[in-house]
Design a protein around this motif. Structure first.
Motif, PDB file in Angstrom:
ATOM      1  N   LEU A   9      -3.468  -3.915  -4.872  1.00 21.03           N
ATOM      2  CA  LEU A   9      -3.035  -5.045  -4.052  1.00 21.03           C
ATOM      3  C   LEU A   9      -3.535  -4.892  -2.619  1.00 21.03           C
ATOM      4  CD1 LEU A   9       0.644  -5.560  -5.294  1.00 21.03           C
ATOM      5  CD2 LEU A   9      -1.326  -7.016  -5.771  1.00 21.03           C
ATOM      6  N   ALA A  10      -3.453  -3.661  -2.099  1.00 21.07           N
ATOM      7  CA  ALA A  10      -3.897  -3.419  -0.720  1.00 21.07           C
ATOM      8  C   ALA A  10      -5.396  -3.651  -0.568  1.00 21.07           C
ATOM      9  CB  ALA A  10      -3.551  -1.997  -0.298  1.00 21.07           C
ATOM     10  N   GLY A  11      -6.137  -3.575  -1.670  1.00 16.75           N
ATOM     11  CA  GLY A  11      -7.578  -3.779  -1.595  1.00 16.75           C
ATOM     12  C   GLY A  11      -8.007  -5.227  -1.644  1.00 16.75           C
ATOM     13  N   ILE A  12      -7.052  -6.149  -1.869  1.00 19.42           N
ATOM     14  CA  ILE A  12      -7.389  -7.579  -1.909  1.00 19.42           C
ATOM     15  C   ILE A  12      -7.861  -8.040  -0.530  1.00 19.42           C
ATOM     16  CG2 ILE A  12      -6.462  -9.915  -2.205  1.00 19.42           C
ATOM     17  CD1 ILE A  12      -4.581  -8.808  -4.307  1.00 19.42           C
ATOM     18  N   GLY A  13      -9.011  -8.637  -0.478  1.00 22.74           N
ATOM     19  CA  GLY A  13      -9.546  -9.145   0.786  1.00 22.74           C
ATOM     20  C   GLY A  13     -10.150  -8.091   1.678  1.00 22.74           C
ATOM     21  N   ALA A  14     -10.204  -6.834   1.201  1.00 18.77           N
ATOM     22  CA  ALA A  14     -10.758  -5.763   2.027  1.00 18.77           C
ATOM     23  C   ALA A  14     -12.263  -5.941   2.186  1.00 18.77           C
ATOM     24  CB  ALA A  14     -10.453  -4.413   1.400  1.00 18.77           C
ATOM     25  N   ASP A  15     -12.735  -5.583   3.369  1.00 17.99           N
ATOM     26  CA  ASP A  15     -14.154  -5.681   3.681  1.00 17.99           C
ATOM     27  C   ASP A  15     -14.613  -4.311   4.173  1.00 17.99           C
ATOM     28  OD1 ASP A  15     -16.687  -6.159   4.883  1.00 17.99           O
ATOM     29  OD2 ASP A  15     -16.176  -8.270   5.142  1.00 17.99           O
ATOM     30  N   PRO A  16     -15.719  -3.785   3.642  1.00 15.05           N
ATOM     31  CA  PRO A  16     -16.188  -2.470   4.099  1.00 15.05           C
ATOM     32  C   PRO A  16     -16.432  -2.401   5.599  1.00 15.05           C
ATOM     33  CG  PRO A  16     -17.381  -3.162   2.124  1.00 15.05           C
ATOM     34  CD  PRO A  16     -16.556  -4.341   2.573  1.00 15.05           C
ATOM     35  N   ARG A  17     -16.662  -3.543   6.222  1.00 16.67           N
ATOM     36  CA  ARG A  17     -16.916  -3.558   7.667  1.00 16.67           C
ATOM     37  C   ARG A  17     -15.649  -3.555   8.498  1.00 16.67           C
ATOM     38  NH1 ARG A  17     -20.569  -8.827   7.465  1.00 16.67           N
ATOM     39  NH2 ARG A  17     -18.792  -9.334   6.115  1.00 16.67           N
ATOM     40  N   ASP A  18     -14.477  -3.680   7.848  1.00 15.10           N
ATOM     41  CA  ASP A  18     -13.209  -3.716   8.582  1.00 15.10           C
ATOM     42  C   ASP A  18     -12.928  -2.367   9.234  1.00 15.10           C
ATOM     43  OD1 ASP A  18     -12.775  -6.315   7.803  1.00 15.10           O
ATOM     44  OD2 ASP A  18     -11.518  -5.779   6.076  1.00 15.10           O
ATOM     45  N   ASP A  19     -12.339  -2.429  10.437  1.00 12.59           N
ATOM     46  CA  ASP A  19     -11.863  -1.187  11.038  1.00 12.59           C
ATOM     47  C   ASP A  19     -10.508  -0.824  10.435  1.00 12.59           C
ATOM     48  OD1 ASP A  19      -9.881  -2.763  12.337  1.00 12.59           O
ATOM     49  OD2 ASP A  19     -11.209  -3.096  14.034  1.00 12.59           O
ATOM     50  N   GLU A  20      -9.973   0.293  10.837  1.00  7.05           N
ATOM     51  CA  GLU A  20      -8.739   0.793  10.226  1.00  7.05           C
ATOM     52  C   GLU A  20      -7.569  -0.147  10.470  1.00  7.05           C
ATOM     53  OE1 GLU A  20      -5.967   4.854  10.302  1.00  7.05           O
ATOM     54  OE2 GLU A  20      -7.945   4.816  11.258  1.00  7.05           O
ATOM     55  N   ASP A  21      -7.444  -0.696  11.682  1.00  7.81           N
ATOM     56  CA  ASP A  21      -6.329  -1.599  11.999  1.00  7.81           C
ATOM     57  C   ASP A  21      -6.404  -2.875  11.170  1.00  7.81           C
ATOM     58  OD1 ASP A  21      -5.311   0.179  13.789  1.00  7.81           O
ATOM     59  OD2 ASP A  21      -6.249  -0.746  15.547  1.00  7.81           O
ATOM     60  N   THR A  22      -7.599  -3.457  11.065  1.00  5.88           N
ATOM     61  CA  THR A  22      -7.768  -4.687  10.281  1.00  5.88           C
ATOM     62  C   THR A  22      -7.453  -4.441   8.816  1.00  5.88           C
ATOM     63  OG1 THR A  22      -9.477  -5.454  11.816  1.00  5.88           O
ATOM     64  CG2 THR A  22      -9.368  -6.526   9.661  1.00  5.88           C
ATOM     65  N   ARG A  23      -7.918  -3.320   8.305  1.00  3.08           N
ATOM     66  CA  ARG A  23      -7.661  -2.985   6.902  1.00  3.08           C
ATOM     67  C   ARG A  23      -6.153  -2.852   6.639  1.00  3.08           C
ATOM     68  NH1 ARG A  23     -10.307   1.369   6.877  1.00  3.08           N
ATOM     69  NH2 ARG A  23     -12.317   0.340   6.710  1.00  3.08           N
ATOM     70  N   ALA A  24      -5.447  -2.194   7.567  1.00  2.72           N
ATOM     71  CA  ALA A  24      -3.996  -2.017   7.403  1.00  2.72           C
ATOM     72  C   ALA A  24      -3.267  -3.354   7.503  1.00  2.72           C
ATOM     73  CB  ALA A  24      -3.478  -1.047   8.463  1.00  2.72           C
ATOM     74  N   SER A  25      -3.705  -4.222   8.425  1.00  6.11           N
ATOM     75  CA  SER A  25      -3.067  -5.539   8.575  1.00  6.11           C
ATOM     76  C   SER A  25      -3.256  -6.389   7.322  1.00  6.11           C
ATOM     77  CB  SER A  25      -3.650  -6.262   9.795  1.00  6.11           C
ATOM     78  OG  SER A  25      -3.369  -5.563  10.981  1.00  6.11           O
ATOM     79  N   LYS A  26      -4.452  -6.392   6.774  1.00  5.30           N
ATOM     80  CA  LYS A  26      -4.714  -7.152   5.551  1.00  5.30           C
ATOM     81  C   LYS A  26      -3.833  -6.653   4.411  1.00  5.30           C
ATOM     82  CE  LYS A  26      -9.519  -8.629   6.229  1.00  5.30           C
ATOM     83  NZ  LYS A  26     -10.907  -8.542   5.725  1.00  5.30           N
ATOM     84  N   ALA A  27      -3.761  -5.344   4.246  1.00  2.00           N
ATOM     85  CA  ALA A  27      -2.970  -4.771   3.153  1.00  2.00           C
ATOM     86  C   ALA A  27      -1.495  -5.142   3.303  1.00  2.00           C
ATOM     87  CB  ALA A  27      -3.142  -3.255   3.131  1.00  2.00           C
ATOM     88  N   LEU A  28      -0.972  -5.073   4.521  1.00  2.00           N
ATOM     89  CA  LEU A  28       0.443  -5.386   4.747  1.00  2.00           C
ATOM     90  C   LEU A  28       0.735  -6.849   4.449  1.00  2.00           C
ATOM     91  CD1 LEU A  28       3.265  -4.614   5.760  1.00  2.00           C
ATOM     92  CD2 LEU A  28       2.476  -5.112   8.098  1.00  2.00           C
ATOM     93  N   LEU A  29      -0.128  -7.765   4.912  1.00  2.00           N
ATOM     94  CA  LEU A  29       0.108  -9.185   4.695  1.00  2.00           C
ATOM     95  C   LEU A  29       0.021  -9.537   3.207  1.00  2.00           C
ATOM     96  CD1 LEU A  29       0.702 -11.887   5.970  1.00  2.00           C
ATOM     97  CD2 LEU A  29      -1.752 -12.239   6.311  1.00  2.00           C
ATOM     98  N   VAL A  30      -0.909  -8.929   2.500  1.00  2.00           N
ATOM     99  CA  VAL A  30      -1.015  -9.186   1.062  1.00  2.00           C
ATOM    100  C   VAL A  30       0.238  -8.692   0.336  1.00  2.00           C
ATOM    101  CG1 VAL A  30      -2.248  -8.540  -1.044  1.00  2.00           C
ATOM    102  CG2 VAL A  30      -3.530  -9.225   0.983  1.00  2.00           C
ATOM    103  N   LEU A  31       0.690  -7.509   0.658  1.00  2.00           N
ATOM    104  CA  LEU A  31       1.864  -6.944  -0.009  1.00  2.00           C
ATOM    105  C   LEU A  31       3.119  -7.790   0.248  1.00  2.00           C
ATOM    106  CD1 LEU A  31       1.316  -3.118   0.635  1.00  2.00           C
ATOM    107  CD2 LEU A  31       1.059  -4.354  -1.523  1.00  2.00           C
ATOM    108  N   ILE A  32       3.301  -8.242   1.476  1.00  2.00           N
ATOM    109  CA  ILE A  32       4.458  -9.094   1.790  1.00  2.00           C
ATOM    110  C   ILE A  32       4.358 -10.417   1.036  1.00  2.00           C
ATOM    111  CG2 ILE A  32       5.567 -10.426   3.626  1.00  2.00           C
ATOM    112  CD1 ILE A  32       4.979  -8.137   5.518  1.00  2.00           C
ATOM    113  N   SER A  33       3.158 -10.997   1.000  1.00  2.00           N
ATOM    114  CA  SER A  33       2.968 -12.267   0.287  1.00  2.00           C
ATOM    115  C   SER A  33       3.264 -12.115  -1.206  1.00  2.00           C
ATOM    116  CB  SER A  33       1.534 -12.772   0.499  1.00  2.00           C
ATOM    117  OG  SER A  33       1.252 -12.967   1.868  1.00  2.00           O
ATOM    118  N   VAL A  34       2.815 -11.016  -1.783  1.00  2.00           N
ATOM    119  CA  VAL A  34       3.056 -10.774  -3.211  1.00  2.00           C
ATOM    120  C   VAL A  34       4.541 -10.578  -3.477  1.00  2.00           C
ATOM    121  CG1 VAL A  34       2.651  -9.137  -5.098  1.00  2.00           C
ATOM    122  CG2 VAL A  34       0.746  -9.883  -3.651  1.00  2.00           C
TER     123      VAL A  34
END
Length: 427
Positions: A9-34
Motif C-alpha cells: 500500500l505504501a508503494g502506491i504512487g511511489a516515484d523513484p525520483r521522490d525524496d524521503e519526505d515526499t515518499r513518506a507523505s504519499k505512503a501516509l496519505l494512501v494508508l489513511i485513504s485505504v
C-alpha cells in the motif's frame, strides 16, 4: 502478512525520483485513504439498511476515494490526489447534516470534515491549512444550521442509531485526527533532531576554520572582527624541497603526505594551546598570543617548534616521511581578524608576520631561525646560537639566531624575563 500488505500500500504512487519526505507523505496519505474506505462503506450500508437516502452520500464518497487511489497509482500526482481527498472529506460528511436534521440528529458526522484542514496542515503548509479550516467552518456551520431549519428527510433513523453513530464518528474521527497529529509531531521532532545534527556539524566545521572565541563572536556580531595584539609570536614552517618531490609522486600521495604531516602539527598546536592560522601549500603557519593574549607566547611557540623538528627525526611520528623543515619565528604586535564571506579565514597582518615569514624563507634546513625580538623573550630559558646578520628583502640586514633548545640549567616551567615584562604589559 500485515507487513507485506502495508508495504505494498505504501508503494502506491511511489516515484523513484521522490525524496524521503515526499515518499513518506504519499505512503501516509494512501494508508489513511485505504483505512477510510471500509468506514465509508459501512456508513453507507447502515443508513441504506434503515431506508435513509443519506446512505448514498458515503457510497458516492467511497467511489470517489477509490477512484482517486487508482488514478494516483498511475499518475503519481500527489497534489491532485490530496486535493480530491480534501474536497471529498470536507463536503461528504458536512453536507450530510442537511438531510439528517442538523448537528445532533446527524450523529456528529460533520466532525469528520475537520480532516481536510488537518490534511493540509500535515501535507502542505500552515497558510493553506488555515484557508481549509475557514472553508470547513463555513460548510460545517452552514450545513448544520440548514439541517436544523429544514429538518431531516423521511424515513428518520432510530434515536439509538443516531447516538451510536455519534460515538462512532467521534471515535473514528478522533483516531484519524490523533494519527495525523502524531505523525505531524513525529515529523516535527525528527526535523528538529536533524536540524540540531546539522547545527552541530556546522558548529564543528566552523571551529575547524576559526578559533572558538572568534566563532562565538562571529555568530553574535555582524560587524567586522578585527583585534590589535601588542605582543604575539608567529611561526612559519616549510617543507624543504617539497615541490620537486611532489612532481615525482602521484597526486593522492602528495596530499596524503601533507595531510599526515600537518595533522601531526595540528596535534602539537592543540597540545601547546596554540592557534593554527592556515596552511599555504607546503607551509604551516601557527601563532601564540592570539586570539587570547598570553605572556608566554614566545616560549609556547618555541616548544612547539622544537617538537616539530623532533618529530621530523622520530620514526614513530612523521620521521619516516624523510622530510626536513625550515622554521622561522618572530614576535611583535599584530592585527588579527576574520576576512571573507563564503570562506571565512582568521588571519594575521603586520610587520611581525612578514618578518616571521622571512625568517622561514631565509632560514636553514633542519634549523629554527628567530629574530632578536623572539630571542630576547627566550634567552633566559632557551639556548640560542647566533647566526649573525643576513640580508632580508625589504628589511635590509637583520641579526638572527638559531633556537637550539632549553637551557639545562633552567626549569622548563618558569617564565623568562621577557615573558614577565609581557605579562606586566597585559595587566
Amino acid at each position: 502478512m500485515t507487513s507485506r500488505i502495508l508495504t505494498r500500500l505504501a508503494g502506491i504512487g511511489a516515484d523513484p525520483r521522490d525524496d524521503e519526505d515526499t515518499r513518506a507523505s504519499k505512503a501516509l496519505l494512501v494508508l489513511i485513504s485505504v483505512l477510510i474506505l471500509p468506514v465509508s462503506l459501512l456508513w453507507s450500508a447502515l443508513y441504506l439498511a434503515f431506508g435513509s437516502p443519506v446512505g448514498w452520500v458515503p457510497l458516492a464518497y467511497f467511489a470517489i476515494l477509490l477512484a482517486s487511489i487508482v488514478v494516483f497509482s498511475r499518475t503519481r500526482d500527489f497534489g491532485t490526489f490530496l486535493l480530491v481527498g480534501q474536497i471529498a472529506i470536507l463536503l461528504a460528511p458536512t453536507l450530510s447534516m442537511v438531510p439528517l436534521g442538523g448537528f445532533l440528529d446527524s450523529g456528529g458526522v460533520g466532525l469528520c470534515g475537520i480532516l481536510a484542514p488537518l490534511g493540509a496542515l500535515v501535507f502542505d503548509d500552515v497558510r493553506t491549512a488555515a484557508r481549509w479550516y475557514v472553508a470547513y467552518l463555513v460548510v460545517f456551520l452552514g450545513s448544520g444550521i440548514a439541517g436544523e431549519l429544514l429538518g431531516g428527510v423521511s424515513p428518520a433513523v432510530p434515536q439509538w442509531f443516531t447516538s451510536t453513530m455519534l460515538a462512532a464518528n467521534v471515535a473514528v474521527g478522533g483516531t484519524i485526527v490523533f494519527t495525523l497529529l502524531a505523525v505531524f509531531a513525529r515529523q516535527r521532532r525528527d526535523a528538529l533532531a536533524a536540524l540540531r545534527l546539522e547545527q552541530a556539524k556546522a558548529e564543528s566545521l566552523l571551529l575547524n576554520i576559526l578559533p572558538r572565541s572568534i566563532a562565538d563572536r562571529l555568530k553574535a556580531e555582524t560587524r567586522t572582527i578585527a583585534d590589535q595584539f601588542s605582543s604575539a609570536s608567529i611561526l612559519f614552517a616549510d617543507v624543504v624541497d617539497f615541490t620537486p618531490l611532489s612532481e615525482r609522486l602521484p597526486p593522492a600521495e602528495v596530499v596524503g603526505v601533507l595531510d599526515h604531516l600537518f595533522s601531526h602539527f595540528d596535534v602539537l598546536a592543540e597540545r601547546h594551546g596554540l592557534e593554527k592560522i592556515k596552511t599555504i601549500g607546503d607551509c604551516y603557519m601557527v601563532a601564540a598570543g592570539v586570539p587570547s593574549p598570553r605572556p608566554d607566547h614566545a616560549r609556547a611557540l618555541a616548544l612547539m617548534a622544537l617538537d616539530m623538528q623532533a618529530a621530523m627525526r622520530s620514526v614513530d611520528e612523521v620521521g619516516h616521511l624523510g622530510l626536513e623543515l625550515r622554521v622561522g619565528i618572530n614576535s611583535g604586535p599584530v592585527v588579527a581578524g576574520v576576512i571573507g564571506r563564503k570562506r571565512f579565514l582568521y588571519d594575521l597582518w603586520g610587520d611581525a608576520v612578514n618578518t616571521a615569514s622571512r625568517m622561514e624563507s631565509h632560514g636553514t634546513s633542519g634549523r629554527i631561525q628567530i629574530t632578536r625580538a623572539t630571542k630576547e623573550l627566550l634567552e633566559d630559558e632557551f639556548a640560542c646560537e647566533s647566526r649573525g646578520t643576513i640580508p632580508i628583502k625589504g628589511k635590509g640586514e637583520i641579526e638572527t639566531w638559531y633556537l637550539v633548545g632549553p637551557r639545562p640549567d633552567r626549569a622548563a616551567t618558569g617564565l623568562t624575563r621577557g615573558e614577565e615584562s609581557v605579562r606586566s604589559s597585559l595587566r
